[in-house]
Design a protein around this motif. Structure first.
Motif, PDB file in Angstrom:
ATOM      1  N   VAL A  79       0.825  -1.213   0.000  1.00  0.00           N
ATOM      2  CA  VAL A  79       0.000   0.000   0.000  1.00  0.00           C
ATOM      3  C   VAL A  79       0.859   1.264   0.000  1.00  0.00           C
ATOM      4  O   VAL A  79       1.860   1.358   0.700  1.00  0.00           O
ATOM      5  N   ALA A  80       0.442   2.237  -0.807  1.00  0.00           N
ATOM      6  CA  ALA A  80       1.156   3.503  -0.939  1.00  0.00           C
ATOM      7  C   ALA A  80       1.096   4.294   0.364  1.00  0.00           C
ATOM      8  O   ALA A  80       0.128   4.190   1.125  1.00  0.00           O
ATOM      9  N   PRO A  81       2.120   5.115   0.637  1.00  0.00           N
ATOM     10  CA  PRO A  81       2.101   5.951   1.855  1.00  0.00           C
ATOM     11  C   PRO A  81       0.857   6.820   1.975  1.00  0.00           C
ATOM     12  O   PRO A  81       0.405   7.105   3.088  1.00  0.00           O
ATOM     13  N   ALA A  82       0.278   7.222   0.837  1.00  0.00           N
ATOM     14  CA  ALA A  82      -0.886   8.114   0.857  1.00  0.00           C
ATOM     15  C   ALA A  82      -2.152   7.430   1.339  1.00  0.00           C
ATOM     16  O   ALA A  82      -3.185   8.087   1.498  1.00  0.00           O
ATOM     17  N   ILE A  83      -2.124   6.138   1.617  1.00  0.00           N
ATOM     18  CA  ILE A  83      -3.345   5.418   1.995  1.00  0.00           C
ATOM     19  C   ILE A  83      -3.855   5.812   3.375  1.00  0.00           C
ATOM     20  O   ILE A  83      -5.047   5.725   3.654  1.00  0.00           O
ATOM     21  N   VAL A  84      -2.963   6.278   4.239  1.00  0.00           N
ATOM     22  CA  VAL A  84      -3.364   6.597   5.612  1.00  0.00           C
ATOM     23  C   VAL A  84      -4.451   7.678   5.602  1.00  0.00           C
ATOM     24  O   VAL A  84      -4.331   8.706   4.944  1.00  0.00           O
ATOM     25  N   GLY A  85      -5.554   7.422   6.278  1.00  0.00           N
ATOM     26  CA  GLY A  85      -6.657   8.378   6.361  1.00  0.00           C
ATOM     27  C   GLY A  85      -7.654   8.290   5.233  1.00  0.00           C
ATOM     28  O   GLY A  85      -8.747   8.882   5.318  1.00  0.00           O
ATOM     29  N   GLN A  86      -7.355   7.563   4.162  1.00  0.00           N
ATOM     30  CA  GLN A  86      -8.238   7.543   2.992  1.00  0.00           C
ATOM     31  C   GLN A  86      -9.574   6.874   3.280  1.00  0.00           C
ATOM     32  O   GLN A  86     -10.597   7.216   2.679  1.00  0.00           O
ATOM     33  N   PHE A  87      -9.596   5.910   4.187  1.00  0.00           N
ATOM     34  CA  PHE A  87     -10.823   5.167   4.465  1.00  0.00           C
ATOM     35  C   PHE A  87     -11.464   5.590   5.789  1.00  0.00           C
ATOM     36  O   PHE A  87     -12.286   4.868   6.349  1.00  0.00           O
ATOM     37  N   GLY A  88     -11.088   6.779   6.260  1.00  0.00           N
ATOM     38  CA  GLY A  88     -11.646   7.301   7.497  1.00  0.00           C
ATOM     39  C   GLY A  88     -10.528   7.689   8.454  1.00  0.00           C
ATOM     40  O   GLY A  88      -9.541   6.967   8.596  1.00  0.00           O
ATOM     41  N   GLU A  89     -10.692   8.834   9.063  1.00  0.00           N
ATOM     42  CA  GLU A  89      -9.654   9.351   9.955  1.00  0.00           C
ATOM     43  C   GLU A  89      -9.355   8.392  11.103  1.00  0.00           C
ATOM     44  O   GLU A  89      -8.232   8.340  11.607  1.00  0.00           O
ATOM     45  N   ALA A  94       7.746  -6.808 -11.744  1.00  0.00           N
ATOM     46  CA  ALA A  94       7.789  -6.482 -10.311  1.00  0.00           C
ATOM     47  C   ALA A  94       6.408  -6.502  -9.663  1.00  0.00           C
ATOM     48  O   ALA A  94       6.218  -7.075  -8.591  1.00  0.00           O
ATOM     49  N   ILE A  95       5.432  -5.854 -10.293  1.00  0.00           N
ATOM     50  CA  ILE A  95       4.078  -5.721  -9.740  1.00  0.00           C
ATOM     51  C   ILE A  95       3.090  -6.446 -10.652  1.00  0.00           C
ATOM     52  O   ILE A  95       3.069  -6.222 -11.858  1.00  0.00           O
ATOM     53  N   ASP A  96       2.261  -7.303 -10.069  1.00  0.00           N
ATOM     54  CA  ASP A  96       1.342  -8.111 -10.868  1.00  0.00           C
ATOM     55  C   ASP A  96       0.036  -7.391 -11.186  1.00  0.00           C
ATOM     56  O   ASP A  96      -0.518  -7.537 -12.277  1.00  0.00           O
ATOM     57  N   TYR A  97      -0.487  -6.625 -10.221  1.00  0.00           N
ATOM     58  CA  TYR A  97      -1.732  -5.885 -10.413  1.00  0.00           C
ATOM     59  C   TYR A  97      -1.630  -4.559  -9.654  1.00  0.00           C
ATOM     60  O   TYR A  97      -0.905  -4.449  -8.671  1.00  0.00           O
ATOM     61  N   VAL A  98      -2.397  -3.574 -10.133  1.00  0.00           N
ATOM     62  CA  VAL A  98      -2.488  -2.280  -9.448  1.00  0.00           C
ATOM     63  C   VAL A  98      -3.958  -1.954  -9.230  1.00  0.00           C
ATOM     64  O   VAL A  98      -4.772  -2.036 -10.163  1.00  0.00           O
ATOM     65  N   LEU A  99      -4.296  -1.603  -7.994  1.00  0.00           N
ATOM     66  CA  LEU A  99      -5.642  -1.133  -7.661  1.00  0.00           C
ATOM     67  C   LEU A  99      -5.548   0.284  -7.122  1.00  0.00           C
ATOM     68  O   LEU A  99      -4.523   0.673  -6.551  1.00  0.00           O
ATOM     69  N   THR A 100      -6.606   1.060  -7.295  1.00  0.00           N
ATOM     70  CA  THR A 100      -6.633   2.416  -6.745  1.00  0.00           C
ATOM     71  C   THR A 100      -7.465   2.438  -5.463  1.00  0.00           C
ATOM     72  O   THR A 100      -8.202   1.496  -5.161  1.00  0.00           O
ATOM     73  N   LYS A 117       2.734 -13.216  -5.413  1.00  0.00           N
ATOM     74  CA  LYS A 117       2.326 -12.127  -6.295  1.00  0.00           C
ATOM     75  C   LYS A 117       2.188 -10.858  -5.465  1.00  0.00           C
ATOM     76  O   LYS A 117       1.881 -10.926  -4.266  1.00  0.00           O
ATOM     77  N   VAL A 118       2.413  -9.702  -6.096  1.00  0.00           N
ATOM     78  CA  VAL A 118       2.380  -8.426  -5.382  1.00  0.00           C
ATOM     79  C   VAL A 118       1.395  -7.484  -6.070  1.00  0.00           C
ATOM     80  O   VAL A 118       1.444  -7.296  -7.288  1.00  0.00           O
ATOM     81  N   VAL A 119       0.502  -6.902  -5.269  1.00  0.00           N
ATOM     82  CA  VAL A 119      -0.512  -5.968  -5.770  1.00  0.00           C
ATOM     83  C   VAL A 119      -0.273  -4.607  -5.116  1.00  0.00           C
ATOM     84  O   VAL A 119      -0.261  -4.500  -3.890  1.00  0.00           O
ATOM     85  N   PHE A 120      -0.074  -3.589  -5.936  1.00  0.00           N
ATOM     86  CA  PHE A 120       0.095  -2.227  -5.416  1.00  0.00           C
ATOM     87  C   PHE A 120      -1.260  -1.564  -5.302  1.00  0.00           C
ATOM     88  O   PHE A 120      -2.106  -1.682  -6.195  1.00  0.00           O
ATOM     89  N   ILE A 121      -1.472  -0.845  -4.202  1.00  0.00           N
ATOM     90  CA  ILE A 121      -2.719  -0.108  -3.988  1.00  0.00           C
ATOM     91  C   ILE A 121      -2.374   1.353  -3.735  1.00  0.00           C
ATOM     92  O   ILE A 121      -1.668   1.677  -2.775  1.00  0.00           O
ATOM     93  N   GLY A 122      -2.842   2.239  -4.607  1.00  0.00           N
ATOM     94  CA  GLY A 122      -2.467   3.643  -4.488  1.00  0.00           C
ATOM     95  C   GLY A 122      -3.506   4.576  -5.096  1.00  0.00           C
ATOM     96  O   GLY A 122      -4.597   4.152  -5.482  1.00  0.00           O
ATOM     97  N   PRO A 123      -3.144   5.859  -5.239  1.00  0.00           N
ATOM     98  CA  PRO A 123      -4.108   6.865  -5.701  1.00  0.00           C
ATOM     99  C   PRO A 123      -3.968   7.243  -7.169  1.00  0.00           C
ATOM    100  O   PRO A 123      -4.512   8.241  -7.601  1.00  0.00           O
ATOM    101  N   CYS A 124      -3.266   6.409  -7.954  1.00  0.00           N
ATOM    102  CA  CYS A 124      -2.750   6.889  -9.226  1.00  0.00           C
ATOM    103  C   CYS A 124      -3.025   5.922 -10.379  1.00  0.00           C
ATOM    104  O   CYS A 124      -2.745   4.728 -10.267  1.00  0.00           O
ATOM    105  N   VAL A 125      -3.553   6.435 -11.482  1.00  0.00           N
ATOM    106  CA  VAL A 125      -3.722   5.640 -12.699  1.00  0.00           C
ATOM    107  C   VAL A 125      -2.373   5.361 -13.343  1.00  0.00           C
ATOM    108  O   VAL A 125      -2.131   4.268 -13.873  1.00  0.00           O
ATOM    109  N   ALA A 126      -1.455   6.331 -13.276  1.00  0.00           N
ATOM    110  CA  ALA A 126      -0.149   6.187 -13.932  1.00  0.00           C
ATOM    111  C   ALA A 126       0.639   5.008 -13.381  1.00  0.00           C
ATOM    112  O   ALA A 126       1.486   4.443 -14.082  1.00  0.00           O
ATOM    113  N   LYS A 127       0.371   4.630 -12.135  1.00  0.00           N
ATOM    114  CA  LYS A 127       1.063   3.475 -11.562  1.00  0.00           C
ATOM    115  C   LYS A 127       0.674   2.182 -12.273  1.00  0.00           C
ATOM    116  O   LYS A 127       1.449   1.231 -12.322  1.00  0.00           O
TER     117      LYS A 127
END
Length: 450
Positions: free
Chosen positions: A159-169, A285-291, A263-273
């Motif tokens: 999970v990307a560093p920006a995930i903190v707080g995204q699903f509720g404070e 390196a990364i098998d799937y990306v979810l936002t 397998k490794v799945v990246f979760i972040g805020p970005c389409v470019a990833k």
């Protein structure tokens, strides 16, 4: 024309049907409307399922088979509608055309047909975010991922560093980990931990690039849009750019080096990833990306309420420096701290400047070409405010920065060079100490050819 909420609702409906094993029936129901342009709507459905399937009389069956036999797809951004040109702003060009830093969108003046120039498009996803008519969509790879989650493979969420707080404070990282495990992930790791490794790599690159006061270096950490702009539009600056991979790619490479079967799945805020994960030199390196927005919809469909879950705790191993990579300026702070620790004689000449958003990044790169930059370390991120301002975030960027900074302060490790857990991981890669970051053979895993 389809709104963003309608688009997300359709994804949730299809996903629910997939889990309830009525997927083909749901697709036929959706397409069984006389007013629909079935070929275009099939393209939208195909993108929501992460595959490339053209409309036919057997479309529902074909798309189910494509998901089950998924082999990956090179293209992330897909055009699903004609352009109505109701957003012309400058010189007869639409908002998406003017915003695209790579001049990759071509709209016919008479036919209103839209083409994406695959030679110049880097799948940054800016058009997806900007087009209020939803002419562009990015593929969602979760349905193919379901097959991996149901299988015997170990699947790790990074999970990307920006995930903190995204699903509720008040939703903790431990609750997010618990939610991901309920979906079927074996575990969750912070990409900030791998950012710590890249911080040291960038500090070493700084020492190598900066020999005199007038020297400068462009950091390649984090943002694929920033790297894409350098490679595509400011090629002369590549020689001043660090060859480091991003923390996302580092996460996948390191995890797979230590456990080749997972397998490794990246979760972040970005389409470019999504596009970065498919780049020819990085694609293993990364098998799937979810936002974040996709993950929110997945939690919704599976009736997973994070606030109600008991925390799944693990070692808090990312440093403050690694955790603040999620906002603009975070990379500069982390690298400066590492330079001060590793190369104290270079501390006085470490000066930095940051640019966030396409306009600022473009201006910084233009000024650099003109010789008008007076700092030694340049950091750029394609989204306003950095990753916390990404198009697939769930909270305002100001709140995102506040949460990222707070989470960084919570870490007991303040500087990446003092991260003992990271040092143990590095030994598994054959890197015994910080000095080994000067050895090209030993740190090859953290480099790419720009």
């Amino acid at each position: 024309m389809i709104s963003d909420e309608s688009y997300r609702r359709l994804f949730r409906d299809l996903l629910k049907a997939y889990y309830e094993d009525v997927f083909e029936e749901k697709i036929e129901e959706v397409l069984d409307k006389e007013e629909l342009d079935k070929a275009r709507f099939a393209k939208l459905i195909s993108s929501l399922c992460g595959v490339d399937v053209k409309y036919s009389n057997n479309f529902a069956e074909d798309i189910k088979r494509a998901i089950e036999t998924y082999k990956g797809s090179n293209k992330v951004v897909v055009n699903v509608n004609s352009c109505v040109r109701d957003c012309v702003e400058i010189d007869g060009r639409t908002i998406c055309q003017n915003a695209c830093p790579f001049d990759a969108i071509i709209i016919g003046k008479d036919t209103l047909g839209v083409e994406i120039n695959i030679e110049t498009c880097v799948d940054c996803g800016l058009c997806v975010d900007l087009c209020h008519n939803k002419n562009f969509v990015d593929k969602i790879e979760f349905m193919p991922l379901i097959e991996a989650l149901r299988g015997n493979k170990k699947v790790i969420a990074a999970v990307a560093p920006a995930i903190v707080g995204q699903f509720g404070e008040n939703v903790s990282m431990g609750q997010i980990r618990a939610g991901l495990k309920k979906i079927g992930f074996a575990d969750m790791v912070e990409v900030g931990f791998f950012a710590d490794m890249l911080t040291i790599k960038e500090a070493v690159e700084f020492d190598r690039h900066i020999l005199r006061e007038k020297d400068f270096m462009l950091s390649s950490c984090c943002c694929p849009i920033w790297v894409g702009m350098i490679k595509g539009k400011f090629h002369e600056l590549i020689k001043y750019t660090s060859p480091s991979i991003s923390p996302m790619i580092a996460a996948g490479k390191v995890i797979k080096k230590l456990d080749p079967e997972c397998k490794v799945v990246f979760i972040g805020p970005c389409v470019a990833k999504k596009a970065e994960a498919k780049a020819e030199d990085l694609k293993d390196a990364i098998d799937y990306v979810l936002t974040f927005t996709e993950l929110k919809d997945i939690f919704h469909v599976l009736d997973i309420n994070l606030e109600e879950l008991h925390e799944e705790l693990s070692s808090q191993y990312a440093s403050k420096g690694g955790r603040i990579y999620g906002r603009i300026g975070g990379v500069s702070i982390a690298v400066e701290d590492a330079v001060r620790n590793m190369f104290p004689d270079k501390t006085d000449i470490f000066t930095s400047e940051q640019a966030s958003g396409i306009k600022e990044c473009k201006k910084m790169l233009e000024d650099t070409l003109k010789g008008e930059i007076k700092v030694s370390f340049l950091e750029g991120m394609g989204c306003d405010g950095g990753c916390v301002g990404g198009p697939k975030t769930l909270i305002p960027k100001e709140k995102g920065k506040e949460m990222v900074d707070s989470f960084g302060e919570e870490s007991k490790v303040k500087i990446s060079t003092n991260n003992r857990v990271m040092n143990e991981f590095l030994k598994g890669l054959g890197i015994e100490n910080l000095e080994d970051f000067n050895c090209k053979e030993k740190i090859e895993i953290f480099e790419r050819k720009l």
